[in-house]
Design an enzyme around this catalytic site. Structure first.
Site, PDB file in Angstrom:
ATOM      1  N   ASP A 200       0.792  -1.382   0.080  1.00 28.72           N
ATOM      2  CA  ASP A 200       0.027   0.164   0.091  1.00 28.72           C
ATOM      3  C   ASP A 200       1.108   1.170  -0.077  1.00 28.72           C
ATOM      4  O   ASP A 200       1.457   1.433   1.194  1.00 28.72           O
ATOM      5  CB  ASP A 200      -0.944  -0.028   1.151  1.00 28.72           C
ATOM      6  CG  ASP A 200      -1.794   1.202   1.283  1.00 28.72           C
ATOM      7  OD1 ASP A 200      -1.810   2.192   0.604  1.00 28.72           O
ATOM      8  OD2 ASP A 200      -2.738   0.949   1.954  1.00 28.72           O
ATOM      9  N   HIS A 201       1.061   1.905  -1.234  1.00 32.01           N
ATOM     10  CA  HIS A 201       1.919   2.969  -1.176  1.00 32.01           C
ATOM     11  C   HIS A 201       1.795   4.145  -0.422  1.00 32.01           C
ATOM     12  O   HIS A 201       2.761   4.771  -0.172  1.00 32.01           O
ATOM     13  CB  HIS A 201       2.149   3.320  -2.862  1.00 32.01           C
ATOM     14  CG  HIS A 201       0.803   3.978  -3.228  1.00 32.01           C
ATOM     15  ND1 HIS A 201      -0.209   3.369  -4.097  1.00 32.01           N
ATOM     16  CD2 HIS A 201       0.073   5.054  -2.931  1.00 32.01           C
ATOM     17  CE1 HIS A 201      -0.976   3.923  -4.525  1.00 32.01           C
ATOM     18  NE2 HIS A 201      -1.401   4.905  -3.713  1.00 32.01           N
ATOM     19  N   ASP A 258     -11.416   2.334  -3.649  1.00 34.36           N
ATOM     20  CA  ASP A 258     -10.013   3.143  -4.010  1.00 34.36           C
ATOM     21  C   ASP A 258      -9.194   3.259  -2.880  1.00 34.36           C
ATOM     22  O   ASP A 258      -7.878   3.300  -2.714  1.00 34.36           O
ATOM     23  CB  ASP A 258     -10.293   4.088  -4.743  1.00 34.36           C
ATOM     24  CG  ASP A 258      -8.931   4.753  -5.300  1.00 34.36           C
ATOM     25  OD1 ASP A 258      -8.275   4.080  -6.067  1.00 34.36           O
ATOM     26  OD2 ASP A 258      -8.778   5.985  -5.139  1.00 34.36           O
ATOM     27  N   HIS A 263      -6.117   2.259   2.083  1.00 32.23           N
ATOM     28  CA  HIS A 263      -5.346   3.295   2.880  1.00 32.23           C
ATOM     29  C   HIS A 263      -6.152   3.898   4.241  1.00 32.23           C
ATOM     30  O   HIS A 263      -5.002   3.997   5.198  1.00 32.23           O
ATOM     31  CB  HIS A 263      -5.379   4.743   1.732  1.00 32.23           C
ATOM     32  CG  HIS A 263      -4.662   4.403   0.463  1.00 32.23           C
ATOM     33  ND1 HIS A 263      -3.846   3.564   0.410  1.00 32.23           N
ATOM     34  CD2 HIS A 263      -4.973   5.038  -0.725  1.00 32.23           C
ATOM     35  CE1 HIS A 263      -3.397   3.571  -0.971  1.00 32.23           C
ATOM     36  NE2 HIS A 263      -4.180   4.413  -1.511  1.00 32.23           N
TER      37      HIS A 263
END
Length: 365
Positions: A200-201, A258, A263
């Site tokens: 997960d960037h 998304d 995130h």
């Protein structure tokens, strides 16, 4: 005591002092896409500029755009200059390590051409056959890509002393639980778990990385960061960009898939987890998992009491006029896709945690 955590996250983050990795080649699937330009190339240049990449490395961009090496390098240079990366001489030296091949993910011949390019560049850069594949592509394409890589013998077995293969999967990993399990089954036919990196960037952002330090290494906050002193935690994430070139993906996914399920839940876990016994990946995962198990499911039929969804309309960002979501290029003019969500989550102990997220806070919501 009420604690509000406002995470103003940015795409730029500092490079740490990790040990420089060994020589290798990097193949970026989806190399002409938004994620690669906004995240991957700036991050790779930061590593290179700080001396954290070896001289013996190369990057192959693999995507559908009909580019050649020079076009690819020009595109990456434009990205680095647009976001204000320093040292033009270093930029030119960095992009000299970049190459490009046109991809058709359903065509094995395309992967044979990639294999030929890798063989040539491994010999040129003396990278010993070590290669990392970064899949910045939709999750439904990942299983086929791994099968194709295996078909043309680009996946090396994980063995001591031999060339290694690593494959990085960008979020989302599947679109629901069953598709994630199916993807795991598919890729484990060819890869061992230690070769697989699901990332997960968002967790690489400096603000996010500082949460654990703020919590566990701060002698003022660490003793009182618990349910006896904190009433609720609010996580607010704001974006100043629209969907830009991502409409084909975003109008299918929406803000919950998304952003929220990956995130935002990661941020929630970092804010609420207990300190791990050891600071390693497995212990982090275990403590995060405890938080997800402790979240109280939203009762069926009561979703509207806990969740608000919306979609941005035309308005202004500062003095600049901006269009509404349904007017973005590639978006269905009748789209019902959500771009805003505010959600109230409860812990099974009865402590509330309110998670608020807006992808683009324009007027007209």
């Amino acid at each position: 005591m009420k604690t509000k955590i406002d995470l103003n996250v940015h795409t730029h983050h500092k490079v740490g002092t990790e040990q420089r990795p060994g020589c290798c080649g990097i193949v970026i699937f989806g190399a002409s896409g938004d994620l690669a330009h906004r995240k991957l190339y700036p991050a790779l240049f930061d590593l290179y500029n700080a001396g954290h990449l070896p001289e013996n490395f190369f990057v192959i961009g693999f995507a559908r755009s009909i580019w050649d090496d020079q076009t690819f390098r020009k595109q990456v240079l434009g990205t680095l200059r647009e976001i204000g990366k320093p040292d033009p001489a270093k930029q030119k030296k960095f992009v000299s390590h970049l190459y490009y091949r046109v991809a058709d993910l359903d065509d094995t011949a395309s992967f044979h051409r990639l294999a030929d390019a890798l063989k040539e560049l491994h010999n040129k850069y003396k990278t010993q056959g070590n290669v990392m594949f970064h899949l910045a592509i939709p999750p439904e394409a990942c299983g086929n890509v791994v099968a194709q890589l295996n078909r043309v013998q680009l996946i090396n077995p994980s063995q001591k002393g031999g060339p290694w293969t690593r494959i990085i999967f960008e979020k989302p990993f599947g679109h629901d639980l069953e598709s994630a399990k199916a993807l795991n089954r598919d890729i484990h036919q060819y890869l061992k778990e230690e070769q697989i990196y699901r990332i997960d960037h968002y967790l690489g952002k400096e603000t996010v990385q500082n949460i654990l330090m703020f919590r566990f290494a701060n002698s003022i906050f660490e003793p009182i960061w618990n349910r006896r002193y904190i009433d609720n935690i609010q996580i607010m994430v704001y974006e100043t960009l629209g969907v830009e070139q991502r409409a084909a993906y975003y109008d299918h996914a929406g803000v919950i898939k998304d952003m929220f399920q990956n995130h935002i839940l990661q941020l929630l876990a970092l804010c609420a987890m207990e300190p791990p016994i050891r600071f390693n990946a497995e212990q982090y995962r275990d403590e995060k998992t405890k938080i997800f198990h402790a979240l109280r499911p939203i009762p069926q039929g009561q979703v509207n009491d806990y969740v608000v969804r919306g979609q941005y309309g035309p308005g202004k960002i500062g003095v600049r006029k901006v269009i509404g979501y349904r007017h973005e290029e590639g978006v269905n003019p009748r789209s019902q896709t959500d771009t805003f969500v505010a959600m109230n989550l409860m812990h099974n102990w009865g402590i509330s945690g309110q998670v608020i997220f807006s992808i683009l806070p324009r007027s007209g919501l």
